[in-house]
Design an enzyme around this catalytic site. Structure first.
Site, PDB file in Angstrom:
ATOM      1  N   SER A 105       0.841  -1.081   0.196  1.00 21.14           N
ATOM      2  CA  SER A 105       0.014  -0.052  -0.002  1.00 21.14           C
ATOM      3  C   SER A 105       0.885   1.171  -0.046  1.00 21.14           C
ATOM      4  O   SER A 105       1.908   1.050   0.277  1.00 21.14           O
ATOM      5  CB  SER A 105      -0.977  -0.073   1.193  1.00 21.14           C
ATOM      6  OG  SER A 105      -1.638   1.335   1.299  1.00 21.14           O
ATOM      7  N   TYR A 116      -2.630  -0.782  10.213  1.00 20.64           N
ATOM      8  CA  TYR A 116      -2.673  -1.193   8.555  1.00 20.64           C
ATOM      9  C   TYR A 116      -1.102  -0.617   8.303  1.00 20.64           C
ATOM     10  O   TYR A 116      -0.614  -1.531   7.216  1.00 20.64           O
ATOM     11  CB  TYR A 116      -3.863  -0.652   7.978  1.00 20.64           C
ATOM     12  CG  TYR A 116      -3.711  -0.943   6.573  1.00 20.64           C
ATOM     13  CD1 TYR A 116      -4.434  -2.250   6.036  1.00 20.64           C
ATOM     14  CD2 TYR A 116      -3.474  -0.213   5.554  1.00 20.64           C
ATOM     15  CE1 TYR A 116      -4.337  -2.664   4.793  1.00 20.64           C
ATOM     16  CE2 TYR A 116      -3.813  -0.525   4.102  1.00 20.64           C
ATOM     17  CZ  TYR A 116      -4.149  -1.927   3.783  1.00 20.64           C
ATOM     18  OH  TYR A 116      -4.182  -2.132   2.456  1.00 20.64           O
TER      19      TYR A 116
END
Length: 246
Positions: A153, A166
């Protein structure tokens, strides 16, 4: 968008495991790999979702996939060993793994992030991914040309506020990818790379950005070129690299 056009039989006779294969990017990747000739092992926690993907692949006349219900949040070490033994018994080896399954967890300041929530995200996004990688590596080494693809990401490449668990898990993903790449470089027919999908029309994206118009983002199917490139023979020799799907 990543510029690559795959030939129809790119993944012929390859056996590829996809985690989080029941929906979103995982389902799209599984169907795309099958459409290019792969036998796809559909791993996920919700059997009904996996079965739906299985039925779509079968209906399209692609190689018969396999459904593997497996809960990455609760799986114990012996269950990973049993999974590897089952794959070896049924298929003999693995040619690829797409680590796609992840959870976001709460998007909140670190000060307000509970240890329980942090550890849950790390369990699914990092610990389970490590266990799968280390357990399946002997099967990947039996391939003549194996690929491990990690899902990263933008927040795993540069830290951003409120992405706590995350973001940290995706930094760890990049670290595991690079460590594995360095270990297998020149000593095994295995390569290790990561993909940042970018903003994609998925339920996870909607959860992270509830105010965003999802129609402004590409569908999972539209970002598949880089997934095909890294899983097929055209990327042989590419190792330890961080790719962007868009």
């Amino acid at each position: 968008m990543f510029d690559y056009s795959a030939r129809p039989d790119l993944l012929k006779d390859r056996v590829i495991l996809v985690t989080g294969a029941g929906r979103g990017i995982g389902a799209a990747a599984a169907k795309t790999y099958a459409a290019h000739g792969a036998t796809v092992l559909l791993l996920g926690k919700t059997e009904a979702n996996l079965t739906q993907v299985y039925d779509e692949i079968e209906a399209a006349g692609h190689p018969q996939p396999a459904v593997i219900p497996f809960n990455l949040e609760t799986a114990l070490p012996h269950q990973y060993d049993e999974l590897a033994a089952m794959i070896e018994g049924e298929f003999g080896h693995l040619d690829g793994v797409l680590h796609n399954a992840s959870i976001i967890g709460p998007r909140t300041p670190i000060e307000q992030l509970s240890g329980e929530n942090f550890m849950r995200v790390m369990q699914v996004n990092v610990n389970a991914m490590f266990m799968l990688t280390s357990t399946l590596l002997p099967l990947l080494k039996l391939s003549q040309d194996a690929s491990v693809v990690f899902t990263s990401s933008s927040v795993g490449r540069k830290g951003r506020a409120y992405w706590g668990a995350y973001g940290v898990s995706k930094f760890a993903t990049e670290g595991l990818m690079q460590t594995l790449a360095d270990e297998v470089d020149t000593v095994a027919p295995v390569r290790s790379n990561s993909i940042n999908p970018g903003a994609t029309r998925t339920s996870m994206r909607a959860q992270a950005y509830p105010g965003e118009n999802p129609l402004n983002n590409p569908t999972p199917e539209e970002i598949m070129p880089v997934y095909l490139y890294l899983m097929g023979p055209d990327s042989t020799g590419i190792n330890g690299q961080a790719f962007n799907a868009q």
